[in-house]
Scaffold this active site. Sequence first.
Site, PDB file in Angstrom:
ATOM      1  N   GLU A   1       0.815  -1.207   0.000  1.00  0.00           N
ATOM      2  CA  GLU A   1       0.000   0.000   0.000  1.00  0.00           C
ATOM      3  C   GLU A   1       0.854   1.265   0.000  1.00  0.00           C
ATOM      4  O   GLU A   1       1.971   1.268   0.537  1.00  0.00           O
ATOM      5  CB  GLU A   1      -0.897   0.027   1.249  1.00  0.00           C
ATOM      6  CG  GLU A   1      -1.840  -1.148   1.341  1.00  0.00           C
ATOM      7  CD  GLU A   1      -2.505  -1.263   2.695  1.00  0.00           C
ATOM      8  OE1 GLU A   1      -3.614  -1.821   2.750  1.00  0.00           O
ATOM      9  OE2 GLU A   1      -1.918  -0.802   3.698  1.00  0.00           O
ATOM     10  N   ASP A  17      -7.735  -4.829   8.725  1.00  0.00           N
ATOM     11  CA  ASP A  17      -7.297  -3.571   8.111  1.00  0.00           C
ATOM     12  C   ASP A  17      -7.155  -3.659   6.603  1.00  0.00           C
ATOM     13  O   ASP A  17      -6.429  -2.881   5.992  1.00  0.00           O
ATOM     14  CB  ASP A  17      -5.975  -3.116   8.731  1.00  0.00           C
ATOM     15  CG  ASP A  17      -4.860  -4.136   8.564  1.00  0.00           C
ATOM     16  OD1 ASP A  17      -5.114  -5.216   7.983  1.00  0.00           O
ATOM     17  OD2 ASP A  17      -3.730  -3.863   9.001  1.00  0.00           O
TER      18      ASP A  17
END
Length: 349
Positions: free
Chosen positions: A56, A228
Amino acid sequence: MTRFIDVHSLVRLVDETGVPEFLVTLADALRDDFLRWREFDKKARVASHSHLGVIELMPVADDGAYAFKYVNGHPHNTQVGLPTVMAFGVLAEVDTGYPVLLSELTLTTALRTAATSAMAAKALARPDARSLAIIGNGSQSEFQALAFHALLGIQQVRVFDIDPHATDKLVRHLAACTSMEIIRAGSTAEAVRGADIVTTVTAYQGHATVLTPEMIEPGMHINAVGGDSPGKTELHPDVLRGARVFVEYEPQTRIEGEIQQLTPDFPVHELWRVLLGEVPGRERAEQVTVFDSVGFALEDYTALRCIQQLALERGVGRQIALVPELDDPKDLFGLTASGRRRAVLRRAA
Protein backbone atom coordinates in the site's frame (compact mmCIF):
# COMPACT_ATOMS: atom_id res chain seq x y z
CA MET A 1 20.15 17.18 1.40
CA THR A 2 17.64 14.73 2.84
CA ARG A 3 17.87 13.47 6.41
CA PHE A 4 17.88 9.66 6.46
CA ILE A 5 16.67 7.77 9.52
CA ASP A 6 17.44 4.07 9.24
CA VAL A 7 16.41 1.39 11.71
CA HIS A 8 19.43 1.93 13.95
CA SER A 9 18.82 5.69 14.09
CA LEU A 10 15.15 5.23 14.94
CA VAL A 11 16.01 2.70 17.66
CA ARG A 12 18.45 5.24 19.10
CA LEU A 13 15.73 7.91 19.20
CA VAL A 14 13.27 5.53 20.88
CA ASP A 15 15.82 4.22 23.39
CA GLU A 16 17.04 7.70 24.32
CA THR A 17 13.47 8.90 24.77
CA GLY A 18 12.10 5.73 26.38
CA VAL A 19 9.25 3.74 24.83
CA PRO A 20 6.49 5.04 27.16
CA GLU A 21 7.64 8.64 26.75
CA PHE A 22 7.88 8.22 22.97
CA LEU A 23 4.31 6.86 22.91
CA VAL A 24 3.02 9.77 24.98
CA THR A 25 4.76 12.28 22.70
CA LEU A 26 3.23 10.61 19.65
CA ALA A 27 -0.24 10.49 21.20
CA ASP A 28 -0.13 14.19 22.08
CA ALA A 29 0.99 15.08 18.55
CA LEU A 30 -1.65 12.81 17.03
CA ARG A 31 -4.38 14.52 19.00
CA ASP A 32 -3.13 17.93 17.87
CA ASP A 33 -3.21 16.85 14.23
CA PHE A 34 -6.63 15.17 14.51
CA LEU A 35 -7.94 18.45 15.94
CA ARG A 36 -6.96 20.19 12.69
CA TRP A 37 -8.41 17.42 10.51
CA ARG A 38 -10.04 19.82 8.07
CA GLU A 39 -6.65 21.31 7.12
CA PHE A 40 -5.46 18.07 5.49
CA ASP A 41 -5.84 16.85 1.92
CA LYS A 42 -6.96 13.27 2.59
CA LYS A 43 -7.59 10.17 0.51
CA ALA A 44 -7.85 6.45 1.05
CA ARG A 45 -4.65 4.51 0.55
CA VAL A 46 -3.76 2.92 -2.77
CA ALA A 47 -3.53 -0.85 -2.34
CA SER A 48 -2.18 -3.64 -4.56
CA HIS A 49 -3.47 -7.01 -3.40
CA SER A 50 -2.14 -10.49 -4.13
CA HIS A 51 -3.15 -13.90 -2.80
CA LEU A 52 -0.37 -13.65 -0.19
CA GLY A 53 -0.77 -10.06 1.03
CA VAL A 54 -0.99 -6.41 0.18
CA ILE A 55 1.33 -3.50 -0.65
CA GLU A 56 0.00 0.00 0.00
CA LEU A 57 0.86 3.67 -0.46
CA MET A 58 -0.63 6.10 2.06
CA PRO A 59 -0.47 9.84 1.16
CA VAL A 60 -1.62 12.95 3.04
CA ALA A 61 -0.72 16.65 3.04
CA ASP A 62 -1.46 19.99 4.65
CA ASP A 63 -0.39 23.42 3.42
CA GLY A 64 3.21 22.90 4.57
CA ALA A 65 4.16 19.25 4.33
CA TYR A 66 3.37 16.17 2.27
CA ALA A 67 3.89 12.67 3.61
CA PHE A 68 3.49 9.16 2.31
CA LYS A 69 4.14 5.69 3.64
CA TYR A 70 4.98 2.53 1.73
CA VAL A 71 3.75 -0.47 3.74
CA ASN A 72 3.01 -4.13 3.17
CA GLY A 73 1.03 -6.78 4.98
CA HIS A 74 2.09 -10.38 4.36
CA PRO A 75 1.10 -12.72 7.23
CA HIS A 76 3.18 -15.62 5.84
CA ASN A 77 6.41 -13.61 5.92
CA THR A 78 7.35 -14.93 9.35
CA GLN A 79 7.78 -18.38 7.78
CA VAL A 80 10.64 -17.02 5.65
CA GLY A 81 12.23 -14.87 8.34
CA LEU A 82 10.63 -11.54 7.40
CA PRO A 83 8.28 -9.28 9.37
CA THR A 84 4.59 -9.35 8.48
CA VAL A 85 4.65 -5.56 8.12
CA MET A 86 7.54 -3.51 6.64
CA ALA A 87 7.40 0.19 5.91
CA PHE A 88 9.26 3.37 5.10
CA GLY A 89 8.08 6.94 4.58
CA VAL A 90 8.93 10.35 3.17
CA LEU A 91 8.20 13.87 4.40
CA ALA A 92 8.44 16.64 1.80
CA GLU A 93 7.92 20.37 1.49
CA VAL A 94 4.66 21.22 -0.25
CA ASP A 95 6.03 24.47 -1.72
CA THR A 96 8.93 22.82 -3.53
CA GLY A 97 8.28 19.08 -3.36
CA TYR A 98 11.74 18.64 -1.85
CA PRO A 99 12.02 15.49 0.33
CA VAL A 100 13.38 16.58 3.70
CA LEU A 101 13.11 13.22 5.47
CA LEU A 102 13.36 9.56 4.47
CA SER A 103 12.67 7.29 7.40
CA GLU A 104 12.11 3.70 8.40
CA LEU A 105 8.47 3.20 9.45
CA THR A 106 8.28 -0.47 10.42
CA LEU A 107 9.02 0.08 14.10
CA THR A 108 7.41 3.51 13.85
CA THR A 109 4.15 2.03 12.54
CA ALA A 110 3.87 -0.16 15.64
CA LEU A 111 4.50 2.87 17.85
CA ARG A 112 2.04 5.18 16.06
CA THR A 113 -0.64 2.46 15.93
CA ALA A 114 -0.39 1.93 19.67
CA ALA A 115 -0.37 5.66 20.35
CA THR A 116 -3.47 6.10 18.16
CA SER A 117 -5.22 3.24 19.96
CA ALA A 118 -4.56 4.77 23.36
CA MET A 119 -5.50 8.27 22.18
CA ALA A 120 -8.84 6.94 20.93
CA ALA A 121 -9.45 4.94 24.09
CA LYS A 122 -8.94 8.05 26.25
CA ALA A 123 -11.88 9.57 24.39
CA LEU A 124 -14.06 6.46 24.20
CA ALA A 125 -13.35 4.03 27.06
CA ARG A 126 -14.77 4.38 30.56
CA PRO A 127 -12.60 6.74 32.64
CA ASP A 128 -12.20 4.04 35.32
CA ALA A 129 -10.87 1.41 32.88
CA ARG A 130 -7.92 -0.43 34.43
CA SER A 131 -7.71 -3.82 32.69
CA LEU A 132 -6.76 -4.62 29.10
CA ALA A 133 -7.02 -7.84 27.12
CA ILE A 134 -4.76 -8.29 24.10
CA ILE A 135 -5.78 -10.93 21.58
CA GLY A 136 -2.90 -11.52 19.17
CA ASN A 137 0.54 -11.33 20.75
CA GLY A 138 2.71 -10.55 17.73
CA SER A 139 4.75 -7.49 16.80
CA GLN A 140 2.18 -4.87 17.84
CA SER A 141 1.28 -6.29 21.24
CA GLU A 142 3.98 -4.88 23.54
CA PHE A 143 3.46 -1.38 22.18
CA GLN A 144 -0.29 -1.61 22.71
CA ALA A 145 0.17 -2.67 26.33
CA LEU A 146 2.72 0.06 27.10
CA ALA A 147 0.63 2.76 25.40
CA PHE A 148 -2.46 1.89 27.42
CA HIS A 149 -0.40 1.75 30.60
CA ALA A 150 1.24 5.13 29.94
CA LEU A 151 -1.83 7.02 28.71
CA LEU A 152 -4.75 5.39 30.52
CA GLY A 153 -3.15 3.97 33.65
CA ILE A 154 -3.96 0.36 32.76
CA GLN A 155 -2.70 -1.86 35.55
CA GLN A 156 -3.60 -5.36 34.38
CA VAL A 157 -3.12 -6.95 30.96
CA ARG A 158 -4.55 -10.32 29.94
CA VAL A 159 -2.94 -11.93 26.91
CA PHE A 160 -3.78 -14.72 24.48
CA ASP A 161 -2.54 -15.96 21.11
CA ILE A 162 -3.08 -19.24 19.29
CA ASP A 163 0.73 -19.35 19.01
CA PRO A 164 2.07 -19.93 22.55
CA HIS A 165 5.55 -18.79 21.51
CA ALA A 166 4.17 -15.35 20.68
CA THR A 167 2.63 -15.14 24.13
CA ASP A 168 5.92 -16.28 25.70
CA LYS A 169 7.64 -13.40 23.94
CA LEU A 170 5.05 -10.84 25.04
CA VAL A 171 5.03 -11.97 28.68
CA ARG A 172 8.83 -11.95 28.81
CA HIS A 173 9.10 -8.43 27.39
CA LEU A 174 6.35 -6.91 29.52
CA ALA A 175 7.65 -8.51 32.70
CA ALA A 176 11.05 -6.93 32.06
CA CYS A 177 9.84 -3.37 31.40
CA THR A 178 6.59 -2.70 33.26
CA SER A 179 4.95 -3.15 36.65
CA MET A 180 1.61 -4.18 35.12
CA GLU A 181 0.04 -7.43 36.29
CA ILE A 182 0.28 -9.87 33.37
CA ILE A 183 -2.22 -12.72 33.15
CA ARG A 184 -1.75 -15.45 30.59
CA ALA A 185 -5.14 -16.72 29.42
CA GLY A 186 -5.99 -20.07 27.85
CA SER A 187 -8.47 -18.70 25.33
CA THR A 188 -9.86 -15.49 23.89
CA ALA A 189 -12.99 -15.83 26.00
CA GLU A 190 -10.94 -16.23 29.18
CA ALA A 191 -8.75 -13.24 28.32
CA VAL A 192 -11.63 -10.82 27.67
CA ARG A 193 -13.82 -11.92 30.59
CA GLY A 194 -14.07 -8.88 32.88
CA ALA A 195 -11.70 -6.75 30.79
CA ASP A 196 -12.48 -3.05 30.51
CA ILE A 197 -10.70 -2.69 27.15
CA VAL A 198 -10.03 -5.36 24.52
CA THR A 199 -7.44 -4.95 21.77
CA THR A 200 -7.60 -7.39 18.86
CA VAL A 201 -4.41 -7.32 16.83
CA THR A 202 -4.24 -10.62 14.98
CA ALA A 203 -2.57 -11.25 11.62
CA TYR A 204 -4.96 -13.79 10.08
CA GLN A 205 -5.70 -12.88 6.46
CA GLY A 206 -9.43 -13.54 6.19
CA HIS A 207 -12.81 -13.08 7.84
CA ALA A 208 -12.16 -14.23 11.40
CA THR A 209 -14.49 -14.01 14.40
CA VAL A 210 -11.97 -13.36 17.16
CA LEU A 211 -14.67 -11.68 19.24
CA THR A 212 -18.25 -12.98 19.29
CA PRO A 213 -21.32 -11.36 20.88
CA GLU A 214 -21.39 -13.59 23.98
CA MET A 215 -17.89 -12.38 24.93
CA ILE A 216 -18.92 -8.72 25.04
CA GLU A 217 -19.76 -7.16 28.41
CA PRO A 218 -21.53 -3.86 29.18
CA GLY A 219 -19.20 -0.88 29.22
CA MET A 220 -16.41 -2.62 27.28
CA HIS A 221 -14.29 -0.67 24.80
CA ILE A 222 -13.01 -2.67 21.83
CA ASN A 223 -9.90 -1.55 19.99
CA ALA A 224 -10.12 -3.49 16.72
CA VAL A 225 -6.72 -3.17 15.01
CA GLY A 226 -6.04 -6.36 13.04
CA GLY A 227 -8.85 -6.09 10.49
CA ASP A 228 -7.30 -3.57 8.11
CA SER A 229 -7.82 -4.69 4.51
CA PRO A 230 -10.63 -5.98 2.29
CA GLY A 231 -11.59 -9.49 3.31
CA LYS A 232 -9.77 -9.26 6.68
CA THR A 233 -11.85 -8.84 9.86
CA GLU A 234 -11.78 -9.87 13.52
CA LEU A 235 -15.24 -9.10 14.95
CA HIS A 236 -18.53 -10.89 14.48
CA PRO A 237 -20.91 -8.45 12.75
CA ASP A 238 -23.31 -8.55 15.69
CA VAL A 239 -20.58 -7.14 17.94
CA LEU A 240 -20.60 -4.05 15.74
CA ARG A 241 -24.38 -3.87 15.57
CA GLY A 242 -24.53 -3.80 19.36
CA ALA A 243 -21.94 -1.03 19.77
CA ARG A 244 -21.29 2.64 19.02
CA VAL A 245 -18.59 2.52 16.33
CA PHE A 246 -15.84 5.06 15.63
CA VAL A 247 -13.44 5.21 12.69
CA GLU A 248 -10.50 7.26 11.42
CA TYR A 249 -11.44 8.09 7.81
CA GLU A 250 -14.83 6.67 6.88
CA PRO A 251 -14.29 6.21 3.10
CA GLN A 252 -11.24 4.04 3.81
CA THR A 253 -12.75 2.12 6.72
CA ARG A 254 -15.87 1.22 4.72
CA ILE A 255 -13.55 -0.74 2.41
CA GLU A 256 -10.95 -2.10 4.85
CA GLY A 257 -12.34 -2.07 8.38
CA GLU A 258 -14.66 -4.25 10.42
CA ILE A 259 -17.62 -2.34 9.01
CA GLN A 260 -16.94 -3.77 5.53
CA GLN A 261 -19.16 -6.60 6.79
CA LEU A 262 -22.16 -4.30 7.19
CA THR A 263 -24.36 -2.23 4.90
CA PRO A 264 -23.02 1.13 3.63
CA ASP A 265 -25.57 3.01 5.76
CA PHE A 266 -24.46 1.49 9.08
CA PRO A 267 -23.81 4.53 11.30
CA VAL A 268 -20.23 5.33 12.32
CA HIS A 269 -18.52 8.43 13.71
CA GLU A 270 -15.11 9.78 12.75
CA LEU A 271 -12.82 10.12 15.76
CA TRP A 272 -11.75 13.68 14.99
CA ARG A 273 -15.31 14.88 15.51
CA VAL A 274 -15.31 13.38 19.00
CA LEU A 275 -12.00 15.04 19.86
CA LEU A 276 -13.36 18.39 18.64
CA GLY A 277 -16.56 17.94 20.64
CA GLU A 278 -18.78 17.88 17.55
CA VAL A 279 -20.25 14.45 18.36
CA PRO A 280 -20.35 12.56 21.66
CA GLY A 281 -18.11 9.59 22.27
CA ARG A 282 -19.29 7.18 24.94
CA GLU A 283 -22.84 8.20 25.88
CA ARG A 284 -23.28 6.11 29.02
CA ALA A 285 -21.14 3.86 31.22
CA GLU A 286 -22.71 0.58 30.10
CA GLN A 287 -22.44 1.36 26.38
CA VAL A 288 -20.09 -0.78 24.27
CA THR A 289 -17.74 1.27 22.05
CA VAL A 290 -15.61 0.09 19.13
CA PHE A 291 -12.67 1.87 17.54
CA ASP A 292 -12.51 0.29 14.08
CA SER A 293 -8.89 1.20 13.43
CA VAL A 294 -7.35 0.47 10.04
CA GLY A 295 -4.50 3.00 10.19
CA PHE A 296 -4.65 6.29 8.31
CA ALA A 297 -2.00 8.34 6.54
CA LEU A 298 -2.40 11.30 8.90
CA GLU A 299 -0.97 9.14 11.69
CA ASP A 300 2.17 8.51 9.63
CA TYR A 301 2.43 12.24 8.82
CA THR A 302 2.41 12.92 12.57
CA ALA A 303 4.99 10.22 13.24
CA LEU A 304 7.31 11.52 10.52
CA ARG A 305 7.05 15.07 11.88
CA CYS A 306 7.89 13.82 15.39
CA ILE A 307 10.86 11.83 14.09
CA GLN A 308 12.11 14.83 12.14
CA GLN A 309 11.96 17.09 15.18
CA LEU A 310 13.65 14.61 17.52
CA ALA A 311 16.34 13.79 14.94
CA LEU A 312 17.18 17.46 14.42
CA GLU A 313 17.27 18.15 18.16
CA ARG A 314 19.58 15.20 18.86
CA GLY A 315 21.65 15.11 15.69
CA VAL A 316 20.44 11.62 14.81
CA GLY A 317 20.51 10.25 11.26
CA ARG A 318 22.63 11.37 8.34
CA GLN A 319 22.28 13.60 5.33
CA ILE A 320 22.01 11.82 1.97
CA ALA A 321 21.87 13.04 -1.63
CA LEU A 322 18.45 11.62 -2.41
CA VAL A 323 17.85 14.44 -4.90
CA PRO A 324 20.58 15.85 -7.20
CA GLU A 325 22.14 19.16 -6.17
CA LEU A 326 22.91 21.08 -9.36
CA ASP A 327 24.83 24.27 -10.08
CA ASP A 328 22.41 24.70 -12.98
CA PRO A 329 18.99 23.23 -12.05
CA LYS A 330 18.25 22.78 -15.77
CA ASP A 331 21.38 20.71 -16.40
CA LEU A 332 20.61 17.19 -15.14
CA PHE A 333 22.64 15.58 -17.94
CA GLY A 334 25.74 17.24 -16.52
CA LEU A 335 25.73 14.69 -13.67
CA THR A 336 26.45 11.83 -16.06
CA ALA A 337 29.88 10.77 -17.25
CA SER A 338 29.08 11.97 -20.75
CA GLY A 339 28.01 15.33 -19.41
CA ARG A 340 31.16 15.68 -17.32
CA ARG A 341 33.38 14.82 -20.31
CA ARG A 342 31.67 17.47 -22.40
CA ALA A 343 32.29 20.02 -19.63
CA VAL A 344 36.00 19.10 -19.52
CA LEU A 345 36.28 19.42 -23.30
CA ARG A 346 34.63 22.83 -23.19
CA ARG A 347 37.03 24.00 -20.50
CA ALA A 348 40.04 22.63 -22.44
CA ALA A 349 38.94 24.39 -25.58
